[in-house]
Design a protein around this motif. Structure first.
Motif, short mmCIF file in Angstrom:
data_model
loop_
_atom_site.label_atom_id
_atom_site.label_comp_id
_atom_site.label_asym_id
_atom_site.label_seq_id
_atom_site.Cartn_x
_atom_site.Cartn_y
_atom_site.Cartn_z
N VAL A 142 3.18 -142.30 -30.67
CA VAL A 142 3.65 -140.93 -29.89
C VAL A 142 2.54 -140.07 -29.58
N PHE A 143 1.85 -140.27 -29.89
CA PHE A 143 0.57 -139.73 -29.51
C PHE A 143 -0.44 -139.98 -29.13
N CYS A 144 -0.47 -141.39 -28.62
CA CYS A 144 -2.11 -142.11 -28.35
C CYS A 144 -1.76 -142.40 -26.78
N HIS A 145 -0.69 -142.04 -25.51
CA HIS A 145 -1.03 -142.36 -24.55
C HIS A 145 -1.63 -140.94 -24.01
N ALA A 146 -2.19 -140.03 -24.79
CA ALA A 146 -3.28 -138.96 -23.97
C ALA A 146 -4.68 -138.48 -24.08
N SER A 147 -5.34 -137.94 -23.98
CA SER A 147 -6.56 -137.31 -25.00
C SER A 147 -6.18 -136.05 -25.14
N LEU A 148 -5.58 -135.81 -26.10
CA LEU A 148 -5.28 -134.56 -26.68
C LEU A 148 -6.33 -133.60 -27.32
N ARG A 149 -6.61 -132.29 -26.64
CA ARG A 149 -7.30 -131.81 -28.29
C ARG A 149 -6.54 -131.23 -29.01
N SER A 150 -5.46 -131.03 -28.77
CA SER A 150 -5.01 -129.53 -30.26
C SER A 150 -3.21 -130.12 -30.18
N LEU A 151 -2.79 -129.90 -31.27
CA LEU A 151 -1.36 -130.67 -31.31
C LEU A 151 -0.96 -129.41 -33.04
N VAL A 152 -0.12 -129.07 -31.99
CA VAL A 152 1.02 -128.07 -32.39
C VAL A 152 2.22 -128.44 -33.47
N LEU A 153 2.37 -128.96 -34.15
CA LEU A 153 3.91 -129.53 -34.82
C LEU A 153 4.84 -128.33 -35.41
N LYS A 154 4.35 -127.03 -35.90
CA LYS A 154 4.08 -126.21 -36.90
C LYS A 154 5.98 -125.61 -36.69
N ASP A 155 6.28 -125.44 -37.89
CA ASP A 155 8.04 -125.21 -37.64
C ASP A 155 8.21 -126.31 -37.76
N ASN A 156 8.34 -127.43 -37.75
CA ASN A 156 10.07 -128.12 -38.02
C ASN A 156 10.35 -128.61 -39.18
N LEU A 157 11.19 -129.99 -39.01
CA LEU A 157 11.61 -130.37 -40.24
C LEU A 157 10.96 -132.01 -40.63
N ILE A 158 9.79 -132.08 -40.43
CA ILE A 158 8.74 -133.12 -40.62
C ILE A 158 8.57 -133.20 -42.36
N GLU A 159 9.16 -135.00 -42.79
CA GLU A 159 9.56 -135.24 -44.20
C GLU A 159 7.78 -136.28 -44.42
N LEU A 197 -2.88 -134.55 -19.98
CA LEU A 197 -2.53 -133.51 -20.98
C LEU A 197 -3.45 -132.98 -22.78
N ASN A 198 -4.03 -131.72 -22.86
CA ASN A 198 -5.24 -131.83 -24.19
C ASN A 198 -4.31 -130.70 -24.94
N THR A 199 -3.09 -130.70 -24.62
CA THR A 199 -3.14 -129.12 -25.95
C THR A 199 -1.55 -129.56 -25.14
N LEU A 200 -0.52 -130.07 -26.44
CA LEU A 200 0.48 -130.02 -26.65
C LEU A 200 1.34 -129.18 -27.96
N ASP A 201 1.75 -128.00 -27.72
CA ASP A 201 2.45 -127.28 -28.69
C ASP A 201 4.14 -127.26 -29.10
N LEU A 202 4.10 -128.04 -29.79
CA LEU A 202 6.06 -127.80 -30.29
C LEU A 202 6.96 -127.17 -31.16
N THR A 203 6.44 -125.67 -31.60
CA THR A 203 6.10 -125.26 -32.51
C THR A 203 7.81 -124.81 -32.99
N GLY A 204 8.17 -124.68 -33.79
CA GLY A 204 9.81 -124.61 -33.73
C GLY A 204 10.96 -125.50 -33.60
N ASN A 205 10.67 -126.63 -32.83
CA ASN A 205 11.83 -127.41 -33.31
C ASN A 205 12.26 -127.99 -34.56
N LYS A 206 13.27 -129.04 -34.58
CA LYS A 206 14.08 -129.94 -35.24
C LYS A 206 13.37 -130.97 -35.93
N LEU A 207 12.08 -131.66 -35.06
CA LEU A 207 11.37 -132.86 -35.16
C LEU A 207 11.48 -132.95 -36.89
N HIS A 208 12.10 -134.30 -37.22
CA HIS A 208 12.28 -134.61 -38.44
C HIS A 208 11.27 -135.78 -38.40
#
Length: 331
Positions: free
Chosen positions: A118-135, A101-112
């Protein structure tokens, strides 16, 4: 006869992996793409996914949850998009079965809050966490020397971004932290981002920046600082940024620019300065002269106007005469 049996076995094996209801699928020789949009099932359709699936997109549905075992069905997955699926949490081992997996897009969820590793098990190149509830963003999300080149944390509730987190991302080229609640950046937060080309800090609550904030980001070509609360900028803030092509300072609280701030810009450089309370007095001389020499580098130049003194209110800064600012001219 043997050939007929073999063909039947292949046919039966392929029939097991039908396209999930309300999804669209594209099956190629060595890969498959699956897109599930509105009203698709509320559970993860792992039993119907072809093992050669490389791209999976689930959008606008009430996905009840996702676990590492769900992704075991698609070991060759390269791109995973879970848009607006109401996810509230992720397991720490989510990606352990999708090493490609190199692209993970989690846009628009309710992740807090996200768990460690959590992102250590794949060679990700692109990660999108846009529009969540992360503080809170945590350094232990990522491995040391992460392969990420793109990360989008925009539209969350972050009040700070730990320097320790960014120090784990030396390959980062694009960082989007816009539309959060950031009040400051640690002076060394961006120190390890030597490959950074685009930085978006728009829509935060930054009131000041340290003079060396961007000292190590010499490849920076686009810098978005609009819609903050910046009252002044250090004269050396952009020193060494020879690749800078775009600087947005719109909608801040700037009254003037410090002498030397914009010196040495390349001919392709563009900036937007509108929406600031520019005070047109003798301390405006540097900016006034720069605007007149570099008018072609300023977008919406006519809208860069004075708010004070009263007699110059609403007048474009670049149209003023030196005498109006109380400075000498060679005219």
């Amino acid at each position: 006869m043997r050939l007929w049996i073999l063909l039947n076995l292949i046919f039966l094996a392929e029939c097991r992996y039908s396209c999930p209801d309300l999804c669209s699928c594209s099956f190629l020789a060595s890969e498959a793409e699956v897109v599930c949009r509105q009203n698709s099932p509320s559970h993860f359709p792992e039993s119907l996914l072809h093992p050669n699936t490389t791209r999976l997109s689930i959008q606008s549905t009430n996905l009840s949850g996702i676990m590492a075992d769900h992704l075991k069905a698609v070991p060759f997955l390269v791109n995973l998009q879970l848009y607006h699926t109401d996810l509230t949490s992720l397991p720490s081992d989510l990606l352990k079965n999708v090493p490609h997996l190199n692209t993970l897009d989690l846009t628009g969820n309710k992740l807090h809050r996200l768990p460690p590793d959590v992102f250590c098990h794949a060679s990700l190149r692109s990660l999108v966490l846009k529009d969540n509830l992360i503080e809170q963003a945590d350094a232990d999300w990522f491995p040391d020397n992460s392969s990420l080149t793109w990360i989008d944390l925009s539209g969350n509730r972050l009040k700070e971004i730990p320097a320790a987190l960014l120090h784990k991302l030396p390959n980062l080229e694009n960082l989007d932290l816009s539309d959060n609640n950031l009040r400051e950046l640690q002076s060394d937060a961006l120190k390890n981002l030597n490959r950074l080309e685009t930085l978006n800090l728009a829509g935060n609550r930054l009131s000041s920046l340290h003079p060396t904030t961007f000292a190590h980001n010499l490849r920076l070509s686009q810098l978005f600082l609009q819609e903050n609360q910046l009252r002044e900028l250090p004269a050396t803030l952009l020193q060494g940024l020879q690749q800078l092509n775009l600087l947005l300072l719109t909608q801040n609280q700037l009254q003037r620019l410090p002498p030397g701030l914009l010196d040495g810009r390349r001919s392709s450089f563009q900036t937007i300065l509108t929406g600031n309370p520019w005070v047109c007095d003798e301390r405006m001389e540097y900016m006034w002269r720069w605007l007149n020499v570099h008018a072609k580098n300023v977008l919406f130049l006519a809208d860069v106007t004075c708010v004070a003194p009263e007699e110059l209110k609403h007048q474009p800064v670049a149209s003023l005469r030196g005498g109006q600012l109380g400075v000498g001219t060679t005219e």
